[in-house]
Design a protein around this motif. Structure first.
Motif, mmCIF file in Angstrom:
data_model
loop_
_atom_site.group_PDB
_atom_site.id
_atom_site.type_symbol
_atom_site.label_atom_id
_atom_site.label_comp_id
_atom_site.label_asym_id
_atom_site.label_seq_id
_atom_site.Cartn_x
_atom_site.Cartn_y
_atom_site.Cartn_z
ATOM 1 N N ALA A 236 -5.354 23.524 52.531
ATOM 2 C CA ALA A 236 -4.030 23.147 52.019
ATOM 3 C C ALA A 236 -3.852 23.516 50.551
ATOM 4 C CB ALA A 236 -3.832 21.637 52.190
ATOM 5 N N GLY A 237 -4.856 24.190 49.942
ATOM 6 C CA GLY A 237 -4.725 24.601 48.565
ATOM 7 C C GLY A 237 -4.874 23.473 47.579
ATOM 8 N N LEU A 238 -5.608 22.414 47.911
ATOM 9 C CA LEU A 238 -5.791 21.279 47.023
ATOM 10 C C LEU A 238 -6.874 21.608 45.993
ATOM 11 C CD1 LEU A 238 -5.765 18.345 49.646
ATOM 12 C CD2 LEU A 238 -3.855 19.212 48.275
ATOM 13 N N THR A 239 -6.812 20.875 44.896
ATOM 14 C CA THR A 239 -7.856 21.043 43.879
ATOM 15 C C THR A 239 -9.170 20.476 44.389
ATOM 16 O OG1 THR A 239 -7.261 18.950 42.853
ATOM 17 C CG2 THR A 239 -6.159 20.930 42.015
ATOM 18 N N ASP A 240 -10.240 20.985 43.825
ATOM 19 C CA ASP A 240 -11.572 20.562 44.299
ATOM 20 C C ASP A 240 -11.809 19.080 44.045
ATOM 21 O OD1 ASP A 240 -12.054 23.135 45.109
ATOM 22 O OD2 ASP A 240 -13.093 23.717 43.259
ATOM 23 N N ASN B 79 2.076 16.432 53.019
ATOM 24 C CA ASN B 79 1.893 16.619 54.452
ATOM 25 C C ASN B 79 0.768 17.631 54.643
ATOM 26 O OD1 ASN B 79 2.035 17.017 57.188
ATOM 27 N ND2 ASN B 79 4.087 17.922 57.173
ATOM 28 N N ILE B 80 -0.425 17.129 54.924
ATOM 29 C CA ILE B 80 -1.611 17.992 55.014
ATOM 30 C C ILE B 80 -2.208 17.815 56.393
ATOM 31 C CG2 ILE B 80 -3.888 18.476 54.074
ATOM 32 C CD1 ILE B 80 -2.944 17.311 51.424
ATOM 33 N N SER B 81 -2.246 18.920 57.162
ATOM 34 C CA SER B 81 -2.868 18.879 58.485
ATOM 35 C C SER B 81 -4.368 19.168 58.414
ATOM 36 C CB SER B 81 -2.184 19.882 59.423
ATOM 37 O OG SER B 81 -2.281 21.197 58.866
ATOM 38 N N ASP B 82 -4.792 19.854 57.348
ATOM 39 C CA ASP B 82 -6.214 20.141 57.155
ATOM 40 C C ASP B 82 -6.456 20.208 55.643
ATOM 41 O OD1 ASP B 82 -8.824 20.922 57.138
ATOM 42 O OD2 ASP B 82 -8.524 22.754 58.317
#
Length: 1017
Positions: free
Chosen positions: A508-512, A501-504
């Protein structure tokens, strides 16, 4: 006020006076009634007393005159007394009834006058008074006038002195007759004077009581009423001094009560003020809690008043709420303003009984809020609208709840529609296309797609297999996507059912590497839910917002999860369908191979069925062909032995016996062959009946008794005294025992022993007398014969197999007996055992399941009916028998015997001739063979039964087939009896006689019923 007081006073005065007057009247009426009754009683007493006084005075006055016999003076005294008021007549009568003096002038002239001549009606009373010496007073009528009569006897001494000759038993009597009406008038006059005095006294009492009531009650009450009326204006109770009585006590009590009432009113006013303040506070709190406020609109002045609470709720200051209604309308949301105004005008114009409208109001911060306004118009006396008043209620929470419910209903409807479409097809591409299109439209997302992983890429590679995207954004369909960090960092979490669940995506701390892949497709917000296939990650369902960031709501996530569950089911079903298709293809190949095998097997089955049918036809034909000549042989032998055609000598008789034995042996052979064939083909059905084991064994022994005697073999039975009845086919088991006993006699040398032993055993060989219920009945046939070797025991129970197969074998037989024994016992669920030692003997054992009969009642077979020589209804020579038989030998045999018995006989050689002769001659009995030319016996019987004149004819069916179902077919066609060839002629004669007797009984019953009906009619 004076009028009211005067009216009340006069009314109370009248009520009191009327009440007292009525009471006085009631009391006076009762008193007058009592007085009248008392006067009436006193009147009677006075009348009687006066009459008694007059008579006593006369007695006293005339006592001396009677003694001196002064008749003149006596007359004068009586006449003087007669002048008294109300006195009509005075008489003095002596004891003998003669009048001595009378108030009327009587000329005696020396003669004596009797009182009975003067007053005959009063004479009985005179005599009673004279006889008893007691005074009598009576009321009667003389000369049409009511009178009272007093009879007073004189003393006895007076008349004794004057006339000693008179008897002393009676008395002289003074009699006074007085006018009753005159006496009553005088008494009534006195009573009326008394009543008048009482009435005058009552009136004076009533006047006095009226004055007293007015003085002591009415005047004080009037003053109290005036004081109470003045109290309403002066708020004080001013009472004058009252007399010391109940009215005075009432006045002082009222003064005290009114003083207390004033205090209570003051207290109530104070309490009401406090309660009003409390209610106002509670109302304010209640309106705030319930969010309900009151509004009022004066239409004439257009003044609009709204409670302060709603102003604070909307965020306005007090001065910001307009006081004019038209300006207030500007606070209503523009989309709802016209609806609000129209509904209110409909109520003001009388079109609706109440104003109600749901609308939105603008808050001070510019947002809108839902309210429910309700109200009603207020009219004046002329029906003109003065104002409108009502309430306004906050319903924003309810509206939000309704919105959520509507959204939930839309989601449920959409989910149901998608689920329905998923279940309608197994094509995954169609299912995916429908799902992504519906989801994107419902969530208003920029892109919705279904991503499938490459099974061999460890979740690093895959592609979108279905997509729905808005035109400004690029399509991701069929583009190979590689994310080498997905399999290591995210795949395991997705496989456990977690979602993304990602609003932005940038915060969201995702990997590059993952952000790079998402940015490739212009994704700003991403919602990803896994698709599982049997706990294995199959793919992803992705909802993407490309134009801006987006916060995904919980209800949206739940909705997508439910759809993902349905898609996972569809994926699993499609996978299973593919597997099934593969299995079906493999099975189809196998079935093609099986078809060839089945075709070959079908050919073999047809050949086997044809062989079985040919075997059955062969057995049936052989049975017919063998039994038909045997019927003639046995029949003619029976005729000759019974000397129907004349006497035979001893040698001829022995020859006939040899012929009969040979034919019987041949018949037994045929029966054994047919029985084996029937059992092997499964055509035998057991007829289980309650069977006595002891009787069965005894009857079986009797069959071989003569053979045993001929070889000097001793028969021994070891049968318990009591054996319960079992459910068996008695005829078949008897056949088993006779076969075993016959074999024992055949293979036992002269002087040997044969034992028939019966016992009960359980399946575990328990003791017979134990408490365990036995499971088997054991019947053993033990002989001291030649015995059987071990290698020959297995061959012994096979059909047509004998141990000694040499041409010159010592013991004759077909080898079918033991085969039949084994098959029959096995049909009963039992088994046959053999224990034998060569040169010592054999023991054949039959074990039958122990099936007790439901009831111990036995049904003994009926004895053959006796052939009647007495001709009860018809002479034998008058009985016509129609014989249908195509075999000349059988025709000669049957006709010779039946004619010898005295019956008339007709012969038919085929079925058609049988029908024609039956209709023409209407015989008493028809004996027909089943196998005949042109028309067989079954069809002939059916056509005969269709003729109403032949309904009661007795029909005996004969057949040499003796196969399963023959008897049932004959009886269903209409036959009365069924006999199998070869037939004992005596048995045929018995059957004929039995049918004739049965027909006679039927005719008698029918005639009796017809006779009864005629009598009733």
């Amino acid at each position: 006020m004076s009028k009211i007081t005067s009216f009340s006073r006069n009314k109370l005065s009248k009520q009191l006076l009327i009440g007292f007057g009525l009471s006085l009247l009631a009391v006076g009426s009762i008193a007058i009634s009592i007085t009248y009754l008392s006067l009436r009683h006193n009147l009677e007493q006075q009348v009687r007393q006066r009459a008694q006084t007059i008579t006593q005075g006369i007695e006293f006055a005339t006592e001396g005159l009677l003694e001196d016999k002064e008749t003149f003076l006596l007359e004068r005294i009586v006449q003087n007394y007669a002048t008294l008021p109300s006195v009509l007549e005075i008489s003095i009568v002596d004891p003998n009834g003669y009048v001595l003096a009378h108030s009327h002038k009587i000329k005696i002239n020396g003669s004596i006058t009797s009182y009975g001549d003067i007053q005959p009606t009063l004479n009985p009373s005179f005599q009673q008074a004279s006889r008893t010496g007691r005074a009598i007073n009576i009321l009667t009528v003389l000369d049409g006038k009511p009178v009272i009569v007093q009879f007073l006897p004189f003393s006895s001494a007076l008349f004794d002195r004057t006339d000693p000759a008179m008897s002393s038993k009676y008395r002289g009597v003074t009699i006074a007759v007085m006018d009753l009406q005159q006496l009553e008038k005088e008494a009534l006059k006195n009573a009326l004077l008394t009543i008048l005095a009482m009435t005058v006294s009552g009136s004076m009492i009533l006047l006095f009581m009226g004055w007293l009531i007015s003085r002591l009650i009415l005047t004080p009450l009037t003053e109290i009423q005036l004081a109470i009326a003045n109290h309403e204006q002066q708020k004080t109770l001013d009472l004058k001094t009252f007399p010391d009585n109940e009215i005075g006590f009432l006045g002082s009590t009222l003064a005290s009560v009114f003083g207390q009432l004033n205090e209570f009113k003051q207290m109530e006013l104070e309490i009401a003020e406090r309660k009003y303040i409390e209610v106002a506070k509670r109302y304010e709190l209640a309106t705030q809690a319930a969010k309900v406020w009151v509004w009022e609109w004066d239409i004439q002045s257009d003044k609009f008043v709204l409670e302060q609470g709603i102003q604070e709720w909307l965020g306005y200051e007090h001065c910001q709420i307009p006081s004019q209604f038209q300006i207030w309308l500007n606070n209503v949301y523009s989309e709802d303003r016209q609806l609000f105004y129209d509904n209110l005008q409909d109520n003001l114009n009388g079109k609706t009984p109440e104003f109600a409208c749901e609308h939105r109001l603008l808050k001070a911060d510019g947002n809108v809020h839902w309210f429910l306004s309700r109200g009603q118009s207020v009219l004046d006396d002329r029906g003109q609208v003065l104002k409108a008043i009502g309430t306004i209620t906050d319903i924003d929470d309810r509206k939000q709840a309704e919105k959520l419910i509507q959204q939930q209903a839309e989601r449920e409807s959409l989910l149901l529609e998608i689920t329905k479409k998923i279940r309608q097809t197994l094509d995954l591409q169609t299912i995916f296309n429908t799902a992504v299109s519906e989801i994107r439209e419902f969530l208003v997302a920029d892109r919705v797609g279904i991503f499938k992983f490459d099974p061999d890429s460890h979740f690093n590679d895959g592609e979108f297999v279905s997509e729905s995207v808005l035109p400004p954004f690029d399509s991701a369909i069929a583009i190979k996507i590689h994310d080498h960090c997905f399999g290591d960092q995210y795949a395991a979490l997705y496989q456990q059912g977690q979602i993304q669940n990602i609003s932005d995506i940038h915060n969201a701390g995702l990997t590059d590497c993952h952000i790079k892949v998402l940015a490739q497709f212009q994704i700003q917000a991403n919602l990803v839910i896994p698709l599982l296939n049997a706990d294995r990650l199959w793919g992803l369902i992705c909802i993407q917002q490309c134009s801006s960031t987006r916060i995904w709501q919980g209800v949206e996530i739940d909705f997508i999860q439910q759809i993902a569950n349905q898609l996972a089911i569809a994926i699993q079903q499609a996978t299973l369908f593919e597997q099934l298709q593969q299995e079906l293809n493999e099975r189809h190949q196998t079935e093609i191979k099986l078809v060839d095998s089945n075709q070959k097997l079908a050919i073999s089955n047809d050949e086997l069925s044809r062989a079985t049918r040919l075997k059955d036809e062969f057995l049936a034909n052989m049975s017919h062909e063998l039994r038909t000549p045997l019927n003639s042989i046995l029949g003619m032998t029976e005729i000759l032995k019974d000397q129907i055609f004349g006497e035979v000598n001893e040698r001829q008789n022995q020859s006939l016996q040899t012929v009969e034995n040979s034919a019987t042996h041949l018949l037994a052979l045929i029966n054994d062959i047919l029985d084996v064939a029937k059992i092997e083909s499964g055509q035998v059905t057991l007829e289980l009946t309650a069977t006595s084991i002891k009787s069965l064994c005894k009857s079986s022994l009797s069959f071989v008794k003569q053979q045993a005697l001929n070889k000097r073999i001793q028969l021994i039975d070891r049968i318990p005294a009591y054996l319960p009845e079992l459910m068996l086919d008695e005829r078949r088991i008897r056949q088993v025992l006779i076969n075993l006993l016959n074999n024992a006699v055949k293979f036992t040398p002269e002087g040997g022993n044969i034992t028939l032993e019966v016992s009960q055993i359980s399946s575990d060989q328990a003791d017979v007398f134990s408490n365990d219920a036995p499971n088997y009945l054991r019947i053993a046939v033990i002989d001291t014969g030649i015995g059987i070797s071990a290698e020959n025991i297995q061959k012994l129970f096979q059909p047509f197999i004998q141990i000694d197969s040499a041409l010159n074998r010592q013991y004759v037989g077909t080898g079918l007996g033991l085969a039949l024994v084994k098959r029959i016992v096995e049909l009963h669920g039992g088994e046959v055992e053999l224990l034998s030692e060569l040169g010592v003997g054999s023991q054949f054992i039959v074990n039958l399941p122990f099936k007790k009969a439901i009831t111990s009642q036995r049904y003994e077979p009926s004895h053959n009916p006796k052939i009647e020589s007495a001709q009860e209804s018809k002479q034998l020579g008058d009985i016509l028998i129609l014989l249908a038989e195509d075999n000349e030998a059988n025709v000669m045999t049957f006709s010779s015997y039946l004619k010898a018995m005295g019956y008339q006989l007709l012969i038919a050689k085929d079925g058609q001739t049988l029908i024609d002769l039956a209709k023409k001659h209407q015989p008493d009995v028809i004996i027909t063979d089943i196998q005949m030319p042109i028309i067989d016996g079954i069809e002939a019987i059916k056509q005969i039964r269709l003729d109403s004149n032949l309904v009661n004819v007795q029909i005996i069916a004969l057949t040499a087939l003796a196969m399963k179902g023959d008897r049932e077919k004959c009886l269903e066609a209409g036959a009365n009896e069924y006999l199998s060839k070869p037939i004992k002629l005596k048995q045929l004669a018995i059957t004929i006689q039995g049918l004739l007797n049965s027909r006679l009984q039927t005719l008698v019953v029918q005639k009796t019923q017809e006779s009864l009906k005629m009598r009733q009619w």
